[in-house]
Enzyme design. Structure first.
Site, mmCIF file in Angstrom:
data_model
loop_
_atom_site.group_PDB
_atom_site.id
_atom_site.type_symbol
_atom_site.label_atom_id
_atom_site.label_comp_id
_atom_site.label_asym_id
_atom_site.label_seq_id
_atom_site.Cartn_x
_atom_site.Cartn_y
_atom_site.Cartn_z
ATOM 1 N N SER A 73 78.238 44.700 111.384
ATOM 2 C CA SER A 73 77.845 46.050 110.955
ATOM 3 C C SER A 73 79.078 46.939 110.949
ATOM 4 O O SER A 73 79.686 47.178 111.997
ATOM 5 C CB SER A 73 76.797 46.616 111.918
ATOM 6 O OG SER A 73 76.701 48.008 111.723
ATOM 7 N N HIS B 223 71.070 48.816 104.972
ATOM 8 C CA HIS B 223 69.969 49.191 105.861
ATOM 9 C C HIS B 223 69.773 50.702 105.721
ATOM 10 O O HIS B 223 70.561 51.482 106.224
ATOM 11 C CB HIS B 223 70.376 48.770 107.290
ATOM 12 C CG HIS B 223 69.455 49.234 108.370
ATOM 13 N ND1 HIS B 223 69.800 49.157 109.710
ATOM 14 C CD2 HIS B 223 68.207 49.764 108.337
ATOM 15 C CE1 HIS B 223 68.806 49.632 110.437
ATOM 16 N NE2 HIS B 223 67.831 50.013 109.639
ATOM 17 N N MET C 156 64.428 46.098 114.763
ATOM 18 C CA MET C 156 65.411 46.934 115.476
ATOM 19 C C MET C 156 65.297 46.654 116.976
ATOM 20 O O MET C 156 64.212 46.744 117.551
ATOM 21 C CB MET C 156 65.157 48.417 115.219
ATOM 22 C CG MET C 156 65.496 48.922 113.826
ATOM 23 S SD MET C 156 67.162 48.550 113.258
ATOM 24 C CE MET C 156 68.182 49.387 114.478
ATOM 25 N N MET D 11 72.644 56.373 106.896
ATOM 26 C CA MET D 11 71.878 57.335 107.709
ATOM 27 C C MET D 11 71.959 58.729 107.084
ATOM 28 O O MET D 11 73.027 59.128 106.603
ATOM 29 C CB MET D 11 72.449 57.389 109.126
ATOM 30 C CG MET D 11 72.507 56.033 109.815
ATOM 31 S SD MET D 11 73.038 56.209 111.519
ATOM 32 C CE MET D 11 73.267 54.485 111.992
ATOM 33 N N HIS E 136 76.723 44.098 106.907
ATOM 34 C CA HIS E 136 75.628 45.035 107.168
ATOM 35 C C HIS E 136 76.146 46.474 107.056
ATOM 36 O O HIS E 136 77.118 46.854 107.711
ATOM 37 C CB HIS E 136 75.073 44.774 108.571
ATOM 38 C CG HIS E 136 73.855 45.552 108.914
ATOM 39 N ND1 HIS E 136 72.583 45.189 108.517
ATOM 40 C CD2 HIS E 136 73.699 46.697 109.625
ATOM 41 C CE1 HIS E 136 71.706 46.060 108.982
ATOM 42 N NE2 HIS E 136 72.358 46.993 109.650
ATOM 43 N N MET F 132 68.395 53.966 106.613
ATOM 44 C CA MET F 132 67.727 54.762 107.659
ATOM 45 C C MET F 132 67.635 56.179 107.118
ATOM 46 O O MET F 132 68.295 57.106 107.601
ATOM 47 C CB MET F 132 68.548 54.701 108.951
ATOM 48 C CG MET F 132 68.402 53.366 109.659
ATOM 49 S SD MET F 132 69.712 53.072 110.856
ATOM 50 C CE MET F 132 70.956 52.379 109.788
ATOM 51 N N ASP G 14 75.112 50.432 107.306
ATOM 52 C CA ASP G 14 74.108 51.363 107.830
ATOM 53 C C ASP G 14 74.178 52.701 107.110
ATOM 54 O O ASP G 14 75.183 53.408 107.180
ATOM 55 C CB ASP G 14 74.337 51.568 109.330
ATOM 56 C CG ASP G 14 73.949 50.343 110.126
ATOM 57 O OD1 ASP G 14 72.810 49.872 109.954
ATOM 58 O OD2 ASP G 14 74.787 49.846 110.902
ATOM 59 N N ASP H 42 68.814 43.747 114.893
ATOM 60 C CA ASP H 42 69.880 44.747 114.786
ATOM 61 C C ASP H 42 69.871 45.665 115.998
ATOM 62 O O ASP H 42 68.895 46.376 116.240
ATOM 63 C CB ASP H 42 69.626 45.556 113.499
ATOM 64 C CG ASP H 42 70.702 46.585 113.209
ATOM 65 O OD1 ASP H 42 71.698 46.647 113.950
ATOM 66 O OD2 ASP H 42 70.526 47.326 112.226
#
Ligand code: DX5
Ligand code: ZN
Length: 274
Positions: free
Chosen positions: A57, A115, A186, A86, A82, A117, A84, A224
């Site tokens: 990540s 991913h 998660m 956000m 990966h 979020m 992230d 994760d």
């Protein structure tokens, strides 16, 4: 170009048909009802059952040297990157968006696992797919019309994943497990790297593996948060196959050596499982 009702993967191209053939594509752009043809640079992905993969990540990477950091993690055996995303609303942190994914796309041929979020993920799926995402996952908690959103991801030529927070039960996914490519469990509350692993989520990993075996589904199980040398064995033993690791890979020392050590520990455990 419009082709419907089947899936074709060949010669570096992938055409992905919608999941619900009767439904129009979901999302905020009604014009996007056709199928996306991935560019020749696209790396087809054919997972082996039971194969353990390390997904470094980049959240914990040095963003000023992202390409080099990804290269180092890849040299240690990372096989999925990966990413992230956000938004400061769904989670209390803000990270990156499509422009960084677009730059990363040029820096690696590994699948980019985005991913999301974020609230209202439908609004951004097309942008991430266009930027070069190969996998896109959305949170069950942030997605009002989960079936439609997963269809929308596939419509855009990406593998579709669904994510559940530590407090969200597997049962909330029962009506989509037959159509997802992967389920992301998660093992920390999303928003930050370097948090402590929450062991109670392992029951959900085991449950997902059981349901898959019972019903003959094909999803992979990804985990994760807090995956490191001290937790990786129990995570693999529970049945997780794609291991996301941020701080354990990028947080200290030699990135390549960290990735290699984590992957080796995971593979050792998976061999004992057989
Ligand atoms: C947390 C992110 C994770 C994060 C994991 O919300 O989804 O991907 O990078 O970081 P570690 O491995 O440090 O727990
Ligand atoms: Zn993540």
């Amino acid at each position: 170009m419009r082709i419907s009702g089947f899936r074709l993967q060949a010669s570096g191209y992938r055409l992905q048909a919608p999941l619900n053939f009767g439904l129009p594509a979901g999302g905020s752009r009604p014009s996007n009802t056709g199928l996306r043809l991935k560019a020749p640079g696209f790396r087809p992905y054919f997972p082996d059952a039971g194969l353990i993969e390390l997904a470094p990540s980049i959240l914990s990477a040095d963003f000023a040297h992202l390409a080099q950091q990804v290269e180092r993690a890849t040299a240690g055996g990372g096989s999925v990157i990966h990413v992230d995303i956000m938004d400061g609303h769904f989670v209390p942190n803000i990270t990156i968006g499509p422009p960084v994914v677009k730059s990363l796309r040029k820096a690696t041929r590994l699948p980019l696992d985005c991913h999301l979020m974020i609230e209202n993920p439908d609004q951004y799926i097309e942008d991430f797919a266009e930027a070069g995402a190969d996998w896109i996952s959305v949170h069950q908690e942030a997605t009002r019309h989960l079936n439609r959103t997963l269809s929308h991801i596939k419509h855009n030529g990406c593998r579709a994943g669904v994510v559940i927070n530590p407090a969200t039960p597997v049962e909330t996914l029962s009506e989509v497990l037959d159509i997802v490519d992967y389920v992301l469990v998660m093992s920390v509350n999303p928003g930050f790297g370097g948090q402590k692993f929450i062991p109670s989520v392992l029951g959900k990993v085991r449950k997902l593996a059981e349901i898959r075996a019972e019903r003959g589904y094909g999803y992979q199980i990804e985990i994760d948060g807090g995956v490191a040398l001290d937790t990786v064995s129990e995570v693999v033993r529970a049945g997780a196959e794609i291991l996301v690791a941020g701080s354990a890979v990028f947080g200290h020392g030699d990135v390549t050596a960290n990735a290699a050590a984590l992957l080796e520990a995971a593979k050792r455990e998976s061999l004992q499982r057989v």
